[in-house]
Design a protein around this motif. Sequence first.
Motif, PDB file in Angstrom:
ATOM      1  N   GLN A 215      -5.420   1.599   9.405  1.00  0.00           N
ATOM      2  CA  GLN A 215      -4.914   0.751  10.717  1.00  0.00           C
ATOM      3  C   GLN A 215      -6.269   0.537  11.462  1.00  0.00           C
ATOM      4  N   ILE A 216      -7.208   1.744  11.688  1.00  0.00           N
ATOM      5  CA  ILE A 216      -8.324   1.200  12.307  1.00  0.00           C
ATOM      6  C   ILE A 216      -9.355   0.315  11.696  1.00  0.00           C
ATOM      7  N   LEU A 217      -9.312   0.500  10.479  1.00  0.00           N
ATOM      8  CA  LEU A 217     -10.277  -0.386   9.615  1.00  0.00           C
ATOM      9  C   LEU A 217      -9.865  -1.783   9.611  1.00  0.00           C
ATOM     10  N   TRP A 218      -8.520  -1.865   9.669  1.00  0.00           N
ATOM     11  CA  TRP A 218      -7.804  -3.465   9.893  1.00  0.00           C
ATOM     12  C   TRP A 218      -8.405  -3.942  11.253  1.00  0.00           C
ATOM     13  N   PHE A 219      -8.293  -3.235  12.224  1.00  0.00           N
ATOM     14  CA  PHE A 219      -8.778  -3.775  13.338  1.00  0.00           C
ATOM     15  C   PHE A 219     -10.372  -4.029  13.468  1.00  0.00           C
ATOM     16  N   ILE A 220     -11.071  -3.113  12.790  1.00  0.00           N
ATOM     17  CA  ILE A 220     -12.582  -3.192  12.938  1.00  0.00           C
ATOM     18  C   ILE A 220     -12.749  -4.735  12.134  1.00  0.00           C
TER      19      ILE A 220
END
Length: 822
Positions: free
Chosen positions: A273-278
């Motif tokens: 999820q964090i990687l998608w945001f990044i």
Amino acid sequence: MSNPVYGKQMKTSSKATANSASMLLWPLSIGLILFLLWSAFQVALFNGQLLQFEAPIYWAVAITTLLFILWVVIYFKEMKLETQQDWLKVAVILLPLTYVLSLINAASEYLANNMILIQCIYAMIFVMTMYLLQNNKINHIIQSSLIGIAYVIVGFGLLNWLGAFSFAGKLVGWFSAGVINGVYNQAIWNDSNGARLASVFQYPNTYAAFLMAFLFISIFSMIRSKRIFSQLLHGFMLVPIILSLLLTLSRTGLVMLPIVFVILLLLLKPTKQILWFIYCAVSAIGTLLVLNPINTAGIELQKQFTGSLAAKSWAILIGASLVVALLCWAIQRFVAPMLEAKLQSWSARKASSVWIPLGSVVLTVVIAGLLLGTGVRNILPDSISTRLENINFQQHSVLERITFYKDATKLFADYPVIGAGGGAWTALYEKYQNNPYVSAQAHNFFMQYLVEVGLVGFLVFMAFILYVFYQYVRSYVRRNEEDRESHFVYFILSMSILVLSLLDFNMSYVFIGMLVFLGLGGMSAAIEPQPTRRLKMGEAAARGVYSIIAGIAIIVLLIVSVRFLQANHYAIEGNELARSSQDFRQIKAPLDKDLSIRSTHPDSLMLLASLYQQGYTQTKDEQFYTEAVQLLQRGLEAEPYNKGMVKQLIGIYELKGENDQAYTLRKEYASNYIWDMDWYEQLISRSFDLGYQALGQGDTTKKNAYFTSGIEAYQHVVDGVEHLKTLPKGQLQGQPFQVTPTMILNAGKMKYMSNDLSGATAVLKTGIAEDLTDATNLEIARWYLASLKREFKIDETLYNKLIAISPSEADEIKRIAELTFN
């Protein structure tokens, strides 16, 4: 019994296992991929309900059927009906069958038949992919090919945006039906908002839905991939995809994107999820840095192509894409493993995947507030900034869509059980519309589906797709990370497009519909095959039953598609000859051939009737008249709401002097076109003419009947104009709809001749105009003054003005005032 590994094929045959494929699987898979690529460049197989869009759809039916034959050959020995998964290939047959059932009430036989064929394409795509995508190798190849096709479409769109129309046209012109005069038609869509990127779809909002789905697929694929080249490729395409999405100027896409994003996050672990945001943030920043120069250059290059400006723009775009690709690769290579290690314990907790999506909702609200309510949006080009500024619930497109949906519910109320057949909205919307908009699409796939197949068909469809989604998610949460990822692309694809289709007609593009059903097939391939307790059939019986059903369907579809392709060829030939030839027999020959196959095909039927009408006009031969009338009457039995046919039949009746029959038709069909101002003006005029004729013949009954109908038609227009004043401030009216001087004059005369003097005076007064040199305005004033005179009243100012223009008007007014009517 142990469950098979998620994403792998059950061991039902030695010829087809999870990691090996029979030789015939390859031509089937390659054929499917090439078919999808071809379909994309046929205006995405838009079901535009026009002659020009027919042939590619009929070709698609034929090609899909041939691929399905190959599938039957490959999987004949694998056919069984033992698990819930197996029964899905039976359940999907119900979708075209509900469209067959809706033929009973079909508002348009032609459109309904086309929708049955389209639903058969979807059913075959679903069945084939449900089996194909259980094979790991085939699954990987088709996923990669789908993404590759999407990247080709993105590149094609940007070629057009940066002025390379001719080059783009040459690339695909040898096989694409969308290329006209060497250029792909409406790859750039121009409207009141300016230039909008549409690529192969010719409609920016559908392109936005497509881009949104593949934006998320690209991010997912980049994170999932272990190969550096793949990571760089997917990272490289993020900027072109987001750039293209912004250049569509699609408010629908921008509004729905956060919703789809949050739904997808819920199925991912916190690290991803964090990687998608990044990755979204990095690619969005990269896009914003190049957006203004690319947007400005594109607008200039579409007006005047300059090689240096185009080269500079491509260099900027490629440079930004490379930088973003390298950044994404570095993050994936160095940051992702650290995140995974640090968040491992958190990821193991229950509901850990919920908190970041909830936070993203807050973040979305903040970003939306900045873009919509502050000057932050000024960093965007004016065209995009203006579109963002206009996002609100009082905006025209929102209000208009709400109106569409309300009108669709009125249509549904009249055809609640089995619907009004495929194409029902196109055929019937004028009868139910709240105001005179023009839209052959309901701008909501689900509402359009509901009015086409009614509650029965809609419940079947919703049960089918919800069952697939439910079973997929249920299987997804039970699997390990690797198995989960094998078919997640298909979930992204179907879910994204279906969510966007809540606000637009994306599914009217058969290519988009095929992607959705391919996605549903991929999701079904990943469902745990749980045995059914009650619904179970032996392998031999299952093979026999399904083979019979498939065999009948294959034969019918092949025959119909080939015959319809022939008919389409004849129809186009006839239309082309009508533009270039004066030879009656030469033009008639291909039209007869088309109608021998499709006896009520509207285009050919109306053209042939027009030829007969011309023949009658020139020769007064009754045979021509009879042929034209019979053709149109036959057509209206199958297409009872086809306005063109009705108007043509009225015209030929009037040409022959059959005024009563023409009037009867005009009056009968008026309720189907409640906002057609010209229709009502003609109806009011004919009511007066025929009523006056009956008056001269001393037939008071007929006179009263005609005048009553005419006055009611006039009142309908008056009431409609008042209704339009109640539209919300932000909603546009649509087509013109107003009380015209001709309507006022004829309605006033009819009231006067019906001895309703006060009514005549009131009506005629509304038509008094400053310009009395206009013949209609002058006549309105004349009858108005005469009506006042009968009431022992006078408008001296108007009277003096009229006499000043023409002194003889005094005698005319006196003559009219002295007329008496029984």
